[in-house]
Motif scaffolding. Structure first.
Motif, mmCIF file in Angstrom:
data_model
loop_
_atom_site.group_PDB
_atom_site.id
_atom_site.type_symbol
_atom_site.label_atom_id
_atom_site.label_comp_id
_atom_site.label_asym_id
_atom_site.label_seq_id
_atom_site.Cartn_x
_atom_site.Cartn_y
_atom_site.Cartn_z
ATOM 1 N N UNK A 41 -21.030 -64.139 5.376
ATOM 2 C CA UNK A 41 -19.387 -63.151 5.817
ATOM 3 C C UNK A 41 -19.479 -62.087 6.642
ATOM 4 N N UNK A 42 -20.261 -61.743 6.850
ATOM 5 C CA UNK A 42 -20.596 -60.691 8.759
ATOM 6 C C UNK A 42 -19.706 -61.501 9.469
ATOM 7 N N UNK A 46 -33.210 -63.773 0.109
ATOM 8 C CA UNK A 46 -33.190 -64.152 0.954
ATOM 9 C C UNK A 46 -31.581 -65.684 0.472
ATOM 10 N N UNK A 47 -31.861 -65.432 -0.287
ATOM 11 C CA UNK A 47 -30.203 -66.056 -0.504
ATOM 12 C C UNK A 47 -28.793 -65.117 -0.262
ATOM 13 N N UNK A 48 -29.229 -63.688 -0.684
ATOM 14 C CA UNK A 48 -28.380 -62.893 -0.656
ATOM 15 C C UNK A 48 -27.611 -62.680 0.818
ATOM 16 N N UNK A 49 -28.752 -62.372 1.293
ATOM 17 C CA UNK A 49 -28.536 -61.611 3.027
ATOM 18 C C UNK A 49 -28.430 -63.532 3.879
ATOM 19 N N UNK A 50 -28.518 -64.812 3.442
ATOM 20 C CA UNK A 50 -28.044 -65.670 4.250
ATOM 21 C C UNK A 50 -26.694 -65.223 3.544
ATOM 22 N N UNK A 51 -25.604 -65.245 2.478
ATOM 23 C CA UNK A 51 -24.596 -65.473 1.844
ATOM 24 C C UNK A 51 -23.805 -64.417 3.084
ATOM 25 N N UNK A 57 -14.976 -60.050 -2.227
ATOM 26 C CA UNK A 57 -16.209 -59.109 -3.243
ATOM 27 C C UNK A 57 -17.091 -58.572 -2.739
ATOM 28 N N UNK A 58 -17.353 -57.425 -2.002
ATOM 29 C CA UNK A 58 -18.173 -57.280 -1.059
ATOM 30 C C UNK A 58 -18.674 -55.843 -1.529
ATOM 31 N N UNK A 59 -19.645 -56.167 -2.385
ATOM 32 C CA UNK A 59 -20.151 -54.484 -2.679
ATOM 33 C C UNK A 59 -21.390 -54.546 -2.091
ATOM 34 N N UNK A 60 -21.067 -52.669 -0.935
ATOM 35 C CA UNK A 60 -22.086 -53.062 0.139
ATOM 36 C C UNK A 60 -22.672 -50.957 -0.015
ATOM 37 N N UNK A 61 -22.796 -50.695 0.811
ATOM 38 C CA UNK A 61 -22.818 -49.316 1.052
ATOM 39 C C UNK A 61 -22.717 -49.585 2.555
ATOM 40 N N UNK A 62 -21.489 -49.027 2.013
ATOM 41 C CA UNK A 62 -20.261 -48.997 3.139
ATOM 42 C C UNK A 62 -20.654 -48.187 4.222
ATOM 43 N N UNK A 63 -21.336 -46.894 4.236
ATOM 44 C CA UNK A 63 -21.512 -46.491 5.618
ATOM 45 C C UNK A 63 -22.684 -48.002 6.292
ATOM 46 N N UNK A 64 -23.163 -48.594 5.753
ATOM 47 C CA UNK A 64 -24.202 -50.046 7.114
ATOM 48 C C UNK A 64 -22.856 -50.324 7.104
ATOM 49 N N UNK A 65 -22.303 -50.843 5.974
ATOM 50 C CA UNK A 65 -21.443 -51.984 6.355
ATOM 51 C C UNK A 65 -20.504 -51.330 7.763
ATOM 52 N N UNK A 66 -20.143 -50.416 8.047
ATOM 53 C CA UNK A 66 -18.870 -50.183 9.183
ATOM 54 C C UNK A 66 -19.917 -49.833 10.304
ATOM 55 N N UNK A 67 -21.408 -49.225 9.758
ATOM 56 C CA UNK A 67 -22.147 -49.802 11.768
ATOM 57 C C UNK A 67 -21.954 -51.341 12.042
ATOM 58 N N UNK A 68 -22.832 -52.066 10.828
ATOM 59 C CA UNK A 68 -22.598 -53.425 11.093
ATOM 60 C C UNK A 68 -21.416 -54.141 11.870
ATOM 61 N N UNK A 69 -20.443 -53.956 11.295
ATOM 62 C CA UNK A 69 -18.795 -54.562 11.978
ATOM 63 C C UNK A 69 -19.400 -53.315 12.931
ATOM 64 N N UNK A 70 -19.327 -51.720 13.449
ATOM 65 C CA UNK A 70 -19.145 -51.486 15.219
ATOM 66 C C UNK A 70 -19.885 -52.538 15.682
ATOM 67 N N UNK A 113 -29.157 -53.908 -3.903
ATOM 68 C CA UNK A 113 -28.860 -55.519 -3.091
ATOM 69 C C UNK A 113 -26.971 -55.610 -2.375
ATOM 70 N N UNK A 114 -27.300 -55.710 -1.470
ATOM 71 C CA UNK A 114 -25.376 -55.843 -1.144
ATOM 72 C C UNK A 114 -25.313 -57.364 -1.896
ATOM 73 N N UNK A 115 -24.278 -57.311 -2.065
ATOM 74 C CA UNK A 115 -23.745 -59.237 -2.738
ATOM 75 C C UNK A 115 -21.934 -59.346 -2.246
#
Length: 815
Positions: free
Chosen positions: A12-13, A3-8, A271-284, A248-250
């Motif tokens: 950020x997003x 939950x904490x990571x999700x909120x952070x 510093x965002x540690x995340x699956x890039x493909x999933x992050x790109x989809x979220x930005x999109x 877990x993304x951080x």
């Protein structure tokens, strides 16, 4: 996700989404964005090439771990083969969702500046797929001349390809050569400053960039001191089924990133540690209306990129020979200072070239071996290999290679202290570089000329050459060369005794090095500032600068630098009356020199230990160290240093009471000093003059000292001039020529007052007292002795024999 990571992450997003929609973001991207387009990452391409060169898997990993910049690796291939077949790799591929997202954001007007280190054409193709028209909707800037013309206020999309573009292979090769040579052009520097500091935008989104441009972009980012942009650095998170927590993304503070992080000083950055493909989809999803799913599979290409490497390899062997693979592998090892396998590969290349009668291949291999021996300090062997290579290239009419070898011979002759030959070589190489209008190479040879002229005390030509080199460096925007030449100009000013100018130029060089993030030069000029302070007698400042240089050399893994600064610190220890600390630091320097095969350094530190043992009165140990230093020096053909150790051995034998052997060594040292135009000739003549006096050969003592006096006046060495004058005065006292003794004493005193040499001034008054006593002028004699005591007592211990003798002489004179 917890939950904490999700909120952070959601926070950020949301912040990134707002920043993009408010047009506050510039995008900076690297090779990682093209991974799923069928193109290799840098290390994948390097591994494939090294495998073709028959480099063992273990050595491949050593090369990767050494951190040789990709651009430097590509430059090695360009120098030794037709690079076009490999560069064609960057024409491959299809835009993936990363490129399409950038194109969508640009088309929507959210992002107007995209800067990339990539050479490929995938962003352009993505733009075209979105209906954007080149030179109407967007412009591409990939050459220095293009970068100079960027109008940051123009209402157009800017795609900046800071390392060049594959569509212009010739210019791309020029840029790669600059990066490989650690040359940051002024125009690329301005782009980096704009993106990360000076631009009107507030934030920078970094995608697919490893921050591994250690000689190019990263140092420039590190040198930024103000107006920091807020950075969102995205690091790809690999999916690890066995470790759910690691998946877990951080979102972290960017300052927490310890490896490859030039952004440590940038406040409030993420510093965002995340699956890039999933992050790109979220930005999109949050920024663009049209939904797209990222493809994780590279496209099916008609020809895979590995086939282009194979074609390059086969054509290289066909055009040159099978020896070329060893030549290229040897150069890679040489660039990472792994000399043993470098020599092994070059010798294989040489053997094959000789078997095939391939004269150009043989010349190339011999020249490469010469470079290694030059780097190892084996200058005589380097000279032999360069000459053999030059003979071959004279026969095959390759002018560019000929003059490159002639220039390298210049470096070798300089190292061997044959400065007239070095100057001749540099001048020939310079003339050719001028003829073909190669400004960068002109700077190299002018810099060499400046250093060589300084060694023969031709300061006017040294300063002139270095100033011309500085002018050209500024003209072509080569800040690293400008920094190097300014620093060397400072060294010339130091040699001619202009310490204020020396300090100013060395400090300026250090500031430029800090500005461009060149840690090697920061350390080098810090250390050389230390030598200025050392010569000024400020041992505290000298030690501080040497320790700074040592710290930087240790940080960047520069063992040769560490060796040098340990030696310099030892010199300060010795001069500060700490001989045991000096020995400890000389031993550290000696250990490193022997470890890395630096024979010249080995000789220097053995000699330094000998000088330290002399100061401790341990003359037998001093003799042993100095003889070892002399032996190594003769092995590598370092004439100037051979003279130094002969001189020190001469003074050691004198301390041992063996005056005839001392005389023999000093005369050998004098012969070498004349042969090498060594500025130390005057010092040797002074020692010979004093030795001849001890041997009661007064005419010869006077002859040597008068010659030393002439040299001191010619080169404006006030310190030596004063020393010679009081030694002549002392001899004339012994010969009962008291009036001449008084004349020389008075001249010496004028100099010692000018230079602030209190000890010299006190000794002069003592000798002056003896002269007046010889003339029975008791009052002037007593006054002179009293004057000597008033000067020497504050700087010499009361129980010193000289003080006791002066008191006795003064008291013996009756009123």
């Amino acid at each position: 996700m917890s939950k904490k990571n999700s909120e952070i992450f959601e926070k950020f997003l949301a912040e990134l989404d707002t920043a993009i929609k408010h047009k506050e973001v510039v995008v900076f991207c690297g090779a990682g964005i093209s991974l799923n387009s069928g193109l290799p990452l840098a290390n994948s391409l390097v591994r494939e090439v090294l495998n073709k060169l028959d480099v063992s898997p273990e050595d491949v990993e050593k090369i990767i771990e050494a951190g040789l910049p990709f651009e430097a690796f590509i430059e090695i291939l360009r120098e030794n083969s037709d690079l076009r077949k490999i560069l064609k790799i960057f024409e491959l591929g299809e835009p993936n969702t990363n490129h399409l997202l950038l194109a969508g954001l640009a088309k929507a007007g959210f992002v107007t500046t995209i800067c990339t280190t990539n050479f490929d054409l995938l962003i352009e193709r993505a733009f075209e797929s979105e209906g954007l028209i080149r030179d109407k909707d967007y412009r591409v800037f990939s050459k220095d001349i293009d970068l100079k013309q960027i109008d940051w206020n123009e209402d157009i999309i800017r795609l900046i390809k800071i390392h060049g573009s594959v569509e212009d292979k010739e210019n791309m090769a020029i840029t790669l050569k600059q990066v490989a040579s650690q040359v940051l052009s002024r125009q690329r520097q301005k782009v980096i400053e704009y993106i990360f500091s000076k631009g009107q935008h507030r934030k920078v989104l970094i995608l697919g960039y490893s921050c591994s441009d250690l000689f190019d972009i990263s140092p420039q980012i590190e040198s930024i001191k103000s107006d920091y942009k807020r950075i969102f650095l995205i690091d790809h998170l690999e999916n690890k089924p066995e470790d759910q927590k690691e998946n877990e993304p951080r979102v972290k503070n960017l300052a927490d990133k310890t490896q490859n992080n030039p952004f440590k000083k940038f406040p409030e950055s993420n510093w965002v540690i995340h699956d890039t493909a999933k992050l790109i989809n979220k930005i999109w999803d949050s920024c663009l209306a049209e939904k797209r799913e990222v493809s994780l599979k590279p496209p099916s290409l008609k020809i895979e990129w590995q086939e282009y490497v194979n074609r390059w390899f086969l054509s290289t062997i066909e055009i040159f020979s099978s020896g070329m693979k060893y030549s290229i592998a040897g150069t890679v090892f040489y660039r990472i200072s792994n000399f043993e396998p470098a020599i092994e590969n070059y010798e294989k290349a040489l053997k094959i070239a000789q078997q095939l009668g391939d004269k150009e291949g043989e010349g190339r291999a011999r020249g490469n071996l010469g470079n290694i021996y030059l780097g190892q300090g084996n200058h005589k062997k380097a000279q032999d290999y360069f000459n053999m290579a030059l003979d071959i290239f004279n026969g095959v009419d390759n002018r560019k290679k000929q003059y490159s070898l002639i220039g390298n011979l210049g470096f070798t002759y300089s190292a061997l202290c044959d400065y007239p030959k070095a100057i001749n070589c540099y001048q020939q190489a310079l003339n050719f570089a001028t003829e073909i209008d190669d400004k960068q190479t002109r700077v190299l040879w002018l810099n060499g000329l400046g250093e060589a002229y300084e060694k023969i005390a031709d300061y006017i030509n040294s300063i002139e050459s270095l100033k011309e080199a500085i002018f050209i460096s500024k003209e072509i925007g080569d800040k690293r060369s400008e920094c190097s030449c300014i620093g060397n100009l400072g060294m010339t000013y130091q040699s001619c005794g202009q310490y204020s100018e020396a300090e100013n130029h060395l400090e300026k060089a250090r500031r430029i090095a800090i500005e461009i993030g060149d840690k090697h030069q920061i350390g080098m000029w810090s250390g050389n500032l230390g030598t200025v302070y050392y010569n000024l007698g400020d041992h505290t400042k000298a030690l501080c600068n040497f320790e700074t240089a040592l710290k930087i050399s240790t940080e960047i893994g520069d063992e040769r630098g560490q060796e040098s600064w340990f030696g310099c610190i030892a010199g300060v220890n010795q001069s500060s009356g700490e001989p045991l600390k000096a020995l400890e630091n000389y031993k550290k320097a000696l250990y490193i020199s022997q470890k890395i095969g630096d024979r010249l350094g080995e000789a220097k530190w053995l000699g330094g230990m000998g000088q330290t043992h002399n100061s401790l009165g341990d003359y037998l140990k001093a003799k042993d160290n100095l003889e070892q230093a002399l032996s190594v020096t003769r092995e590598i053909g370092e004439k100037r240093l051979e003279g130094v150790w002969l001189y020190n051995l001469g003074t050691t034998y004198e301390n041992l009471g063996d005056l005839l052997t001392a005389k023999e060594h000093l005369y050998q040292a004098l012969f070498i000093a004349k042969e090498t135009n060594n500025k130390e000739e005057g010092k040797i003549l002074i020692s010979l003059g004093k030795l001849h006096r001890r041997l009661d050969d007064y005419p010869m003592a006077i002859k040597k000292l008068e010659k030393a006096l002439k040299i001191a006046i010619e080169i404006r060495n006030k310190s030596n001039e004063g020393v010679v004058l009081f030694n002549l005065a002392d001899i004339y006292n012994t010969l009962e020529d008291y009036n001449r003794a008084i004349e020389y004493c008075n001249k010496a005193n004028i100099i010692f007052k000018e230079t602030g040499d209190k000890q010299g001034e006190g000794i002069c008054f003592s000798i002056l007292g003896d002269a007046y006593q010889g003339l029975n002028d008791h009052q002037n004699a007593k006054d002179s002795y009293q004057q000597a005591l008033s000067i020497l007592k504050p700087i010499v211990e009361d129980n010193h024999p000289a003080i006791k003798l002066l008191i006795k002489k003064s008291e013996s004179i009756k009123p």
